[in-house]
Design a protein around this motif. Structure first.
Motif, PDB file in Angstrom:
ATOM      1  N   CYS A   1       0.856  -1.174   0.000  1.00 55.82           N
ATOM      2  CA  CYS A   1       0.000   0.000   0.000  1.00 55.82           C
ATOM      3  C   CYS A   1       0.903   1.239   0.000  1.00 55.82           C
ATOM      4  CB  CYS A   1      -0.896   0.012   1.233  1.00 55.82           C
ATOM      5  SG  CYS A   1      -1.768   1.588   1.438  1.00 55.82           S
TER       6      CYS A   1
ATOM      7  N   CYS B   1      -4.439   0.112   0.076  1.00 59.45           N
ATOM      8  CA  CYS B   1      -5.179  -0.955   0.750  1.00 59.45           C
ATOM      9  C   CYS B   1      -6.596  -0.476   1.071  1.00 59.45           C
ATOM     10  CB  CYS B   1      -4.450  -1.388   2.025  1.00 59.45           C
ATOM     11  SG  CYS B   1      -4.562  -0.195   3.368  1.00 59.45           S
TER      12      CYS B   1
ATOM     13  N   CYS C   1       0.110   3.565   3.589  1.00 59.55           N
ATOM     14  CA  CYS C   1       0.494   3.100   4.930  1.00 59.55           C
ATOM     15  C   CYS C   1       1.619   2.062   4.897  1.00 59.55           C
ATOM     16  CB  CYS C   1      -0.728   2.532   5.663  1.00 59.55           C
ATOM     17  SG  CYS C   1      -1.278   0.950   5.003  1.00 59.55           S
TER      18      CYS C   1
ATOM     19  N   CYS D   1      -6.983   2.461   3.509  1.00 54.61           N
ATOM     20  CA  CYS D   1      -6.517   3.766   3.035  1.00 54.61           C
ATOM     21  C   CYS D   1      -7.378   4.330   1.919  1.00 54.61           C
ATOM     22  CB  CYS D   1      -5.060   3.668   2.570  1.00 54.61           C
ATOM     23  SG  CYS D   1      -3.915   3.337   3.923  1.00 54.61           S
TER      24      CYS D   1
END
Ligand SMILES: [Zn+2]
Length: 243
Positions: free
Chosen positions: A162, A185, A165, A188
Protein backbone atom coordinates in the motif's frame (compact mmCIF):
# COMPACT_ATOMS: atom_id res chain seq x y z
CA UNK A 1 20.39 20.49 -46.31
CA UNK A 2 18.71 17.05 -46.31
CA UNK A 3 18.07 14.88 -43.29
CA UNK A 4 16.54 11.41 -42.96
CA UNK A 5 14.38 10.08 -40.14
CA UNK A 6 12.62 6.88 -39.16
CA UNK A 7 9.03 7.99 -38.61
CA UNK A 8 5.57 6.82 -37.66
CA UNK A 9 2.78 9.11 -38.86
CA UNK A 10 0.57 10.14 -35.96
CA UNK A 11 -1.62 12.82 -37.46
CA UNK A 12 -2.16 15.08 -40.44
CA UNK A 13 -4.04 18.30 -41.09
CA UNK A 14 -4.83 20.02 -44.39
CA UNK A 15 -3.35 23.47 -44.84
CA UNK A 16 -3.91 25.79 -47.80
CA UNK A 17 -5.09 24.39 -51.13
CA UNK A 18 -2.86 21.35 -51.54
CA UNK A 19 -0.55 21.21 -48.50
CA UNK A 20 -0.62 19.24 -45.30
CA UNK A 21 0.93 19.51 -41.88
CA UNK A 22 2.12 16.10 -40.67
CA UNK A 23 2.87 15.01 -37.14
CA UNK A 24 5.43 12.21 -36.92
CA UNK A 25 6.90 10.30 -34.02
CA UNK A 26 10.52 9.80 -35.03
CA UNK A 27 13.37 7.67 -33.75
CA UNK A 28 15.85 10.53 -34.04
CA UNK A 29 14.06 13.53 -32.53
CA UNK A 30 10.74 12.33 -31.08
CA UNK A 31 7.59 14.24 -32.01
CA UNK A 32 8.00 16.33 -35.17
CA UNK A 33 5.55 18.54 -37.05
CA UNK A 34 6.45 19.23 -40.66
CA UNK A 35 4.57 20.61 -43.69
CA UNK A 36 4.40 18.80 -47.02
CA UNK A 37 3.83 20.89 -50.14
CA UNK A 38 1.38 19.88 -52.89
CA UNK A 39 0.82 16.52 -51.20
CA UNK A 40 -2.92 16.53 -51.96
CA UNK A 41 -2.46 17.18 -55.68
CA UNK A 42 -3.55 14.54 -58.23
CA UNK A 43 -1.28 11.53 -58.12
CA UNK A 44 1.04 12.62 -55.32
CA UNK A 45 2.76 9.37 -54.39
CA UNK A 46 4.14 10.83 -51.20
CA UNK A 47 0.80 10.80 -49.34
CA UNK A 48 0.36 7.01 -49.59
CA UNK A 49 3.76 6.44 -47.97
CA UNK A 50 2.83 8.38 -44.87
CA UNK A 51 -0.75 7.41 -44.06
CA UNK A 52 -1.55 7.40 -40.32
CA UNK A 53 0.36 4.71 -38.38
CA UNK A 54 2.65 3.79 -41.25
CA UNK A 55 6.33 3.26 -40.46
CA UNK A 56 8.49 5.05 -43.03
CA UNK A 57 11.79 6.70 -43.84
CA UNK A 58 11.20 10.39 -44.40
CA UNK A 59 13.48 13.07 -45.83
CA UNK A 60 13.30 16.64 -44.59
CA UNK A 61 14.83 19.54 -46.47
CA UNK A 62 15.89 22.39 -44.28
CA UNK A 63 16.06 25.83 -45.83
CA UNK A 64 15.29 28.59 -43.40
CA UNK A 65 13.87 27.70 -40.04
CA UNK A 66 11.42 24.79 -40.19
CA UNK A 67 12.02 22.01 -42.69
CA UNK A 68 9.76 20.73 -45.43
CA UNK A 69 8.90 17.10 -46.14
CA UNK A 70 10.75 16.22 -49.37
CA UNK A 71 10.25 12.47 -49.61
CA UNK A 72 9.06 9.31 -47.88
CA UNK A 73 9.36 5.57 -48.39
CA UNK A 74 7.09 3.30 -46.38
CA UNK A 75 8.83 0.50 -44.54
CA UNK A 76 5.75 -1.15 -43.04
CA UNK A 77 2.14 -0.29 -43.90
CA UNK A 78 0.68 -2.57 -41.19
CA UNK A 79 -2.00 -3.53 -43.73
CA UNK A 80 -4.08 -5.85 -41.52
CA UNK A 81 -4.18 -3.27 -38.73
CA UNK A 82 -5.52 -0.63 -41.13
CA UNK A 83 -8.34 -2.91 -42.29
CA UNK A 84 -9.52 -3.79 -38.80
CA UNK A 85 -11.99 -1.48 -37.07
CA UNK A 86 -11.11 -2.54 -33.52
CA UNK A 87 -7.38 -2.13 -34.22
CA UNK A 88 -7.98 1.39 -35.55
CA UNK A 89 -9.98 2.23 -32.42
CA UNK A 90 -7.04 1.04 -30.31
CA UNK A 91 -4.37 3.03 -32.19
CA UNK A 92 -6.61 6.09 -32.05
CA UNK A 93 -6.53 5.93 -28.23
CA UNK A 94 -2.74 5.53 -28.37
CA UNK A 95 -2.44 8.51 -30.73
CA UNK A 96 -4.39 10.66 -28.27
CA UNK A 97 -2.14 9.68 -25.36
CA UNK A 98 1.07 10.23 -27.36
CA UNK A 99 -0.03 13.64 -28.61
CA UNK A 100 -1.03 14.84 -25.15
CA UNK A 101 1.88 13.44 -23.13
CA UNK A 102 4.86 13.95 -25.46
CA UNK A 103 6.28 17.35 -26.31
CA UNK A 104 7.94 18.34 -29.58
CA UNK A 105 11.59 17.24 -29.90
CA UNK A 106 11.30 15.10 -26.79
CA UNK A 107 13.28 12.14 -28.10
CA UNK A 108 13.21 8.65 -26.59
CA UNK A 109 14.50 5.72 -28.65
CA UNK A 110 12.93 3.21 -26.26
CA UNK A 111 9.49 4.74 -26.77
CA UNK A 112 9.98 4.56 -30.54
CA UNK A 113 10.98 0.89 -30.33
CA UNK A 114 8.02 0.11 -28.06
CA UNK A 115 5.65 1.89 -30.46
CA UNK A 116 6.96 -0.10 -33.47
CA UNK A 117 6.64 -3.30 -31.44
CA UNK A 118 3.07 -2.40 -30.49
CA UNK A 119 2.00 -1.70 -34.10
CA UNK A 120 3.67 -4.94 -35.24
CA UNK A 121 1.84 -6.97 -32.61
CA UNK A 122 -1.51 -5.32 -33.28
CA UNK A 123 -1.03 -6.02 -37.00
CA UNK A 124 -0.28 -9.68 -36.25
CA UNK A 125 -3.41 -10.03 -34.11
CA UNK A 126 -5.45 -8.28 -36.86
CA UNK A 127 -4.34 -10.95 -39.36
CA UNK A 128 -6.15 -13.63 -37.36
CA UNK A 129 -9.86 -14.41 -37.45
CA UNK A 130 -12.13 -11.57 -36.37
CA UNK A 131 -13.98 -12.48 -33.19
CA UNK A 132 -14.46 -11.23 -29.62
CA UNK A 133 -11.23 -12.92 -28.51
CA UNK A 134 -9.32 -10.95 -31.14
CA UNK A 135 -10.88 -7.69 -29.89
CA UNK A 136 -10.04 -8.53 -26.31
CA UNK A 137 -6.43 -9.31 -27.25
CA UNK A 138 -6.08 -5.98 -29.04
CA UNK A 139 -7.38 -4.11 -26.00
CA UNK A 140 -5.04 -6.05 -23.72
CA UNK A 141 -1.99 -5.25 -25.87
CA UNK A 142 -3.07 -1.61 -26.06
CA UNK A 143 -3.50 -1.34 -22.29
CA UNK A 144 -0.14 -3.06 -21.77
CA UNK A 145 1.54 -0.72 -24.27
CA UNK A 146 0.14 2.37 -22.53
CA UNK A 147 1.27 1.25 -19.07
CA UNK A 148 4.75 0.55 -20.49
CA UNK A 149 4.72 3.92 -22.26
CA UNK A 150 3.95 5.73 -19.00
CA UNK A 151 6.74 3.79 -17.29
CA UNK A 152 9.23 4.91 -19.98
CA UNK A 153 8.09 8.47 -19.38
CA UNK A 154 9.00 8.05 -15.71
CA UNK A 155 5.57 7.23 -14.33
CA UNK A 156 6.01 3.98 -12.46
CA UNK A 157 3.74 2.85 -9.66
CA UNK A 158 4.13 0.84 -6.51
CA UNK A 159 2.08 -2.33 -6.83
CA UNK A 160 3.76 -4.33 -4.09
CA UNK A 161 2.60 -2.60 -0.93
CA UNK A 162 0.00 0.00 0.00
CA UNK A 163 1.61 3.27 -1.05
CA UNK A 164 0.01 5.26 1.79
CA UNK A 165 0.49 3.10 4.93
CA UNK A 166 3.11 0.67 3.51
CA UNK A 167 0.88 -2.13 4.77
CA UNK A 168 0.11 -5.34 2.95
CA UNK A 169 -2.22 -5.37 -0.04
CA UNK A 170 -5.67 -6.87 0.66
CA UNK A 171 -6.57 -10.21 -0.84
CA UNK A 172 -10.04 -9.18 -1.92
CA UNK A 173 -10.12 -5.61 -3.15
CA UNK A 174 -7.71 -2.65 -3.35
CA UNK A 175 -7.60 0.73 -4.94
CA UNK A 176 -5.30 2.43 -7.43
CA UNK A 177 -4.44 6.11 -7.36
CA UNK A 178 -1.86 7.61 -9.72
CA UNK A 179 -1.69 10.67 -7.48
CA UNK A 180 -0.80 8.53 -4.42
CA UNK A 181 1.71 6.53 -6.45
CA UNK A 182 0.07 3.14 -6.88
CA UNK A 183 -1.96 0.61 -4.90
CA UNK A 184 -3.92 1.55 -1.80
CA UNK A 185 -5.18 -0.95 0.75
CA UNK A 186 -8.85 -1.10 1.71
CA UNK A 187 -8.33 0.99 4.86
CA UNK A 188 -6.52 3.77 3.03
CA UNK A 189 -8.72 4.04 -0.01
CA UNK A 190 -11.87 4.83 1.93
CA UNK A 191 -10.98 8.52 2.10
CA UNK A 192 -9.75 8.87 -1.48
CA UNK A 193 -11.66 10.95 -3.99
CA UNK A 194 -10.05 9.87 -7.28
CA UNK A 195 -9.57 6.20 -7.16
CA UNK A 196 -10.19 3.10 -9.23
CA UNK A 197 -11.04 -0.17 -7.48
CA UNK A 198 -8.99 -3.11 -8.55
CA UNK A 199 -9.57 -6.82 -8.14
CA UNK A 200 -6.77 -9.32 -7.44
CA UNK A 201 -6.77 -10.38 -11.12
CA UNK A 202 -6.17 -6.80 -12.24
CA UNK A 203 -3.30 -6.49 -9.78
CA UNK A 204 -1.89 -9.71 -11.22
CA UNK A 205 -2.26 -8.28 -14.73
CA UNK A 206 -0.36 -5.13 -13.71
CA UNK A 207 2.47 -7.28 -12.37
CA UNK A 208 2.54 -9.36 -15.56
CA UNK A 209 2.75 -6.15 -17.65
CA UNK A 210 5.52 -4.77 -15.45
CA UNK A 211 7.69 -7.87 -15.52
CA UNK A 212 7.30 -9.00 -19.14
CA UNK A 213 8.21 -7.57 -22.52
CA UNK A 214 5.34 -6.53 -24.79
CA UNK A 215 6.26 -9.35 -27.21
CA UNK A 216 5.41 -12.00 -24.61
CA UNK A 217 2.11 -10.44 -23.59
CA UNK A 218 0.17 -11.54 -26.70
CA UNK A 219 0.05 -15.03 -25.19
CA UNK A 220 -1.71 -13.82 -22.04
CA UNK A 221 -5.51 -13.86 -21.89
CA UNK A 222 -7.38 -11.63 -19.47
CA UNK A 223 -11.11 -11.36 -18.82
CA UNK A 224 -13.25 -8.34 -19.52
CA UNK A 225 -13.41 -7.10 -15.93
CA UNK A 226 -9.61 -6.76 -15.88
CA UNK A 227 -9.67 -4.78 -19.14
CA UNK A 228 -12.28 -2.38 -17.76
CA UNK A 229 -10.25 -1.81 -14.59
CA UNK A 230 -7.00 -1.38 -16.54
CA UNK A 231 -8.80 1.17 -18.71
CA UNK A 232 -9.76 3.18 -15.61
CA UNK A 233 -6.21 3.00 -14.26
CA UNK A 234 -4.87 4.32 -17.58
CA UNK A 235 -7.31 7.24 -17.58
CA UNK A 236 -6.25 8.01 -14.01
CA UNK A 237 -2.53 7.92 -14.94
CA UNK A 238 -3.10 10.05 -18.04
CA UNK A 239 -4.94 12.65 -15.96
CA UNK A 240 -2.07 12.61 -13.46
CA UNK A 241 0.57 12.98 -16.21
CA UNK A 242 -1.29 15.94 -17.73
CA UNK A 243 -2.04 17.76 -14.45
ZN1 LIG B 1 -2.85 1.39 3.37
Amino acid sequence: MKQNYHAITLDKRDIGETDRLYTFYTYEVGLMRVPARAVRKGKAKLASQIEDFVLSHITIVQNYGRGILAGAVAENYFVALHKNYEALKCVDIVRGVLLTTIGENDCDKNIFALFVQYLTQLDEIAQKQEDTEQQSKMQWITNSFLIKLFALQGYTFNIVKCCTCSGAICETRNGFSAQRGGILCENCFKSEEYLSYIDPDTLKALRIIQSNRLQSLSKVTVHNNVQVQLGRIIVDIERWVMR
